[in-house]
Design an enzyme around this catalytic site. Structure first.
Site, short mmCIF file in Angstrom:
data_model
loop_
_atom_site.label_atom_id
_atom_site.label_comp_id
_atom_site.label_asym_id
_atom_site.label_seq_id
_atom_site.Cartn_x
_atom_site.Cartn_y
_atom_site.Cartn_z
N GLY A 7 52.66 56.68 12.84
CA GLY A 7 51.67 55.42 13.09
C GLY A 7 51.15 54.98 11.92
O GLY A 7 50.00 54.38 11.52
N GLY A 16 49.68 51.33 10.84
CA GLY A 16 48.62 50.59 11.48
C GLY A 16 47.39 50.40 10.73
O GLY A 16 47.26 50.64 9.36
N GLN A 17 46.20 50.19 11.17
CA GLN A 17 44.91 49.89 10.37
C GLN A 17 44.55 50.99 9.33
O GLN A 17 44.34 51.10 8.16
CB GLN A 17 43.90 49.62 11.16
CG GLN A 17 42.59 49.21 10.54
CD GLN A 17 41.18 49.26 11.25
OE1 GLN A 17 41.30 49.63 12.41
NE2 GLN A 17 39.99 48.69 10.63
N ASP A 51 56.90 55.23 11.63
CA ASP A 51 56.17 54.27 12.77
C ASP A 51 57.37 53.90 13.50
O ASP A 51 58.43 54.15 13.15
CB ASP A 51 55.59 53.07 12.17
CG ASP A 51 54.36 52.56 12.99
OD1 ASP A 51 53.37 52.51 12.63
OD2 ASP A 51 54.66 52.16 14.29
N ILE A 52 56.93 53.36 14.59
CA ILE A 52 57.85 52.99 15.89
C ILE A 52 58.76 51.77 15.43
O ILE A 52 59.80 51.43 15.97
CB ILE A 52 57.14 52.86 16.95
CG1 ILE A 52 58.41 52.90 18.24
CG2 ILE A 52 56.48 51.54 17.30
CD1 ILE A 52 57.82 53.11 19.60
N ILE A 100 57.17 58.66 18.19
CA ILE A 100 56.42 59.88 18.22
C ILE A 100 56.53 60.80 19.44
O ILE A 100 56.47 61.96 19.69
CB ILE A 100 54.83 59.96 17.80
CG1 ILE A 100 54.40 61.07 17.48
CG2 ILE A 100 54.19 59.32 18.79
CD1 ILE A 100 55.09 61.99 16.28
N TYR A 127 41.50 55.74 26.84
CA TYR A 127 41.65 55.92 25.55
C TYR A 127 40.81 57.44 25.16
O TYR A 127 41.26 58.36 24.48
CB TYR A 127 41.57 54.97 24.27
CG TYR A 127 41.12 55.18 22.87
CD1 TYR A 127 42.22 55.32 22.14
CD2 TYR A 127 40.01 55.01 22.53
CE1 TYR A 127 42.11 55.68 20.85
CE2 TYR A 127 39.53 55.27 20.98
CZ TYR A 127 40.72 55.73 20.19
OH TYR A 127 40.59 55.88 18.96
N LYS A 129 41.63 61.03 23.95
CA LYS A 129 40.92 61.69 22.68
C LYS A 129 40.16 63.12 23.05
O LYS A 129 40.26 64.03 22.38
CB LYS A 129 40.18 60.70 21.99
CG LYS A 129 40.87 59.43 21.30
CD LYS A 129 41.72 60.23 20.22
CE LYS A 129 42.36 59.11 19.57
NZ LYS A 129 43.46 59.54 18.70
P1 NAD Z 1 46.68 50.88 15.13
O1 NAD Z 1 46.75 50.47 16.36
O2 NAD Z 1 46.33 50.21 14.00
O3 NAD Z 1 47.96 51.77 14.50
C1 NAD Z 1 48.63 52.60 15.30
C2 NAD Z 1 50.14 52.63 14.95
O4 NAD Z 1 50.81 53.65 15.69
C3 NAD Z 1 50.78 51.38 14.92
O5 NAD Z 1 51.11 50.81 13.54
C4 NAD Z 1 52.04 51.51 15.74
O6 NAD Z 1 53.07 50.76 15.65
C5 NAD Z 1 52.02 52.98 16.06
N1 NAD Z 1 52.63 53.50 17.28
C6 NAD Z 1 52.60 52.82 18.43
N2 NAD Z 1 53.40 53.50 19.25
C7 NAD Z 1 54.00 54.50 18.62
C8 NAD Z 1 55.10 55.49 18.87
N3 NAD Z 1 55.42 55.56 20.13
N4 NAD Z 1 55.33 56.08 17.91
C9 NAD Z 1 55.06 55.97 16.70
N5 NAD Z 1 54.13 55.24 16.29
C10 NAD Z 1 53.62 54.30 17.09
O7 NAD Z 1 45.64 52.26 15.11
P2 NAD Z 1 44.58 52.65 14.18
O8 NAD Z 1 43.32 51.74 13.91
O9 NAD Z 1 45.57 52.65 12.83
O10 NAD Z 1 44.16 54.09 14.46
C11 NAD Z 1 45.25 55.06 13.88
C12 NAD Z 1 44.50 56.48 14.59
O11 NAD Z 1 43.06 56.68 14.47
C13 NAD Z 1 44.47 56.61 16.22
O12 NAD Z 1 44.79 57.58 16.45
C14 NAD Z 1 43.13 56.17 16.56
O13 NAD Z 1 42.92 56.48 17.89
C15 NAD Z 1 42.41 56.67 15.35
N6 NAD Z 1 41.00 55.96 15.43
C16 NAD Z 1 40.92 54.77 14.77
C17 NAD Z 1 39.63 54.11 14.71
C18 NAD Z 1 39.68 52.83 14.14
O14 NAD Z 1 38.54 52.35 14.18
N7 NAD Z 1 40.57 52.13 13.67
C19 NAD Z 1 38.58 55.01 15.30
C20 NAD Z 1 38.60 56.13 15.80
C21 NAD Z 1 39.94 56.80 15.72
N1 SER Z 2 37.66 51.77 16.64
C1 SER Z 2 38.34 52.52 17.87
C2 SER Z 2 38.38 51.56 19.00
O1 SER Z 2 37.39 50.54 19.05
C3 SER Z 2 37.30 53.53 18.26
O2 SER Z 2 38.12 54.62 18.31
O3 SER Z 2 39.16 51.87 19.76
#
Ligand code: NAD
Ligand code: SER
Length: 317
Positions: free
Chosen positions: A8, A11-12, A34-35, A49, A138, A142
């Site tokens: 992933g 992503g962000q 990534d996908i 994944i 979600y 988790k």
């Molecule tokens: P995001 O949605 O920005 O990125 C997720 C990435 O996963 C994307 O690039 C997407 O293309 C990829 N993806 C989706 N399906 C897939 C697959 N089948 N195989 C491979 N890749 C795939 O999410 P994020 O904000 O970057 O979050 C990353 C992790 O951090 C996540 O596990 C999320 O739960 C965790 N998290 C994020 C936050 C936040 O505020 N951003 C807070 C708590 C936890």
């Molecule tokens: N920032 C994330 C969400 O809003 C928290 O895991 O989903």
């Protein structure tokens, strides 16, 4: 030590973690996946994944020893298709844990979330050990994931480490479908449009963290001596706690004309079930975690870097 694989990675979080790990360990030591492919700096592999054979192939091809498993569907987007979210979030984690059990890799990072808490949790300074009654699929994925991590650690000696990230904020990347996304969007609107319509109530106070702090926490946790990691579900991690109105007031110190209106949607119900802030004493004691950014320094740094980003786009266009 073998190489690092990030799932992933586009992503962000992945966009920022990729650079942090490349800076820390060297460009050729980090494999991004990534996908979909968007063109990145460094080595990249397409990886769904949920496909464990492809995961094993990439591990062997690149001599991977550590996986940062980020691929997941977040809280708000997850509610649009709960069963798909469950399948992806759980199957992705199981595949990563399985290659850990097979001893193909040595170490795993799994990000959990404040979404594990719910209305029966103590929502002010949620303790490390608390009732967890998530309101979203979600959050359910988790909290289940946390217990599976602990299970694989206890039963198969898999070195899997985890933190419950708060809502993450950064200028480098855009959020991917969470309840806390407003806290990134608002900065872009402050610079581009001078107005923003917020999808949460003005007093929806939530735990938040600047991505610079979050990336430092992630690397510090992963570099800590194994015996220091006492929690094998997931560590609470605290930094900032603010409402949309408080964030707006801080942005207005830099942009006095910026105006925000409030039109709460279904994401407000999710926010209502999440804590105001969390207690991260255990992470501080066990592996020395300390957050650095305050609301004031985070806002100043965000605006400064976004101003640069947008001015460069204008110059380049
Ligand atoms: P995001 O949605 O920005 O990125 C997720 C990435 O996963 C994307 O690039 C997407 O293309 C990829 N993806 C989706 N399906 C897939 C697959 N089948 N195989 C491979 N890749 C795939 O999410 P994020 O904000 O970057 O979050 C990353 C992790 O951090 C996540 O596990 C999320 O739960 C965790 N998290 C994020 C936050 C936040 O505020 N951003 C807070 C708590 C936890
Ligand atoms: N920032 C994330 C969400 O809003 C928290 O895991 O989903």
């Amino acid at each position: 030590m073998g190489k690092i694989l990030i799932t992933g990675a586009l992503g962000q979080v992945g966009g920022v973690l990729s650079l942090a790990l490349q800076n820390q360990y060297g460009l050729d030591q980090v494999v991004l996946s990534d996908i979909h492919d968007r063109g990145v700096h460094g080595t990249f592999e397409l990886l769904d994944i949920t496909d464990i054979e492809r995961l094993r192939e990439i591990i062997q091809k690149h001599d991977i020893s550590t996986i940062y498993h980020l691929a997941a569907i977040l809280s708000a987007k997850g509610e649009e298709d709960p069963l798909w979210t469950w399948d992806l979030n759980m199957q992705g984690l199981f595949n990563v844990l399985e290659v850990g059990k097979e001893k193909l890799i040595d170490k795993i990072f799994f990000p959990s979330s404040i979404a594990v808490f719910g209305k029966q949790s103590k929502l002010i300074k949620s303790p490390q050990s608390s009732i967890t009654d998530p309101s979203t699929v979600y959050g359910i994925s988790k909290v289940s994931g946390e217990y599976w991590c602990q299970y694989y650690h206890n039963k198969y000696d898999v070195d899997v480490r985890s933190v419950r990230y708060p809502g993450l904020i950064g200028y480098q990347t855009l959020p991917g479908g969470g309840t806390t996304d407003y806290a990134v969007d608002i900065f872009h609107y402050a610079i581009k449009d001078n107005t923003y319509e917020c999808f949460l109530n003005k007093d929806a106070r939530l735990p938040m963290m600047y991505l610079k702090d979050a990336m430092r926490a992630t690397i510090e946790l992963m570099e800590a001596d194994k015996e220091k990691i006492k929690i094998r579900t997931s560590y609470n991690l605290a930094s900032l706690s603010f409402s949309p109105e408080e964030l707006t007031l801080e942005i207005q110190k830099h942009k006095p004309d910026f105006q925000v209106t409030y039109k709460p949607d279904s994401r407000q119900q999710i926010a209502d079930s999440w804590p105001n802030d969390v207690d991260d004493t255990q992470a501080m004691i066990d592996w020395g975690w300390r957050s650095e950014f305050t609301l004031k320094t985070m806002v100043a740094d965000m605006l400064h870097n976004l101003e640069i980003k947008y001015s460069q786009q204008t110059i380049n266009s």
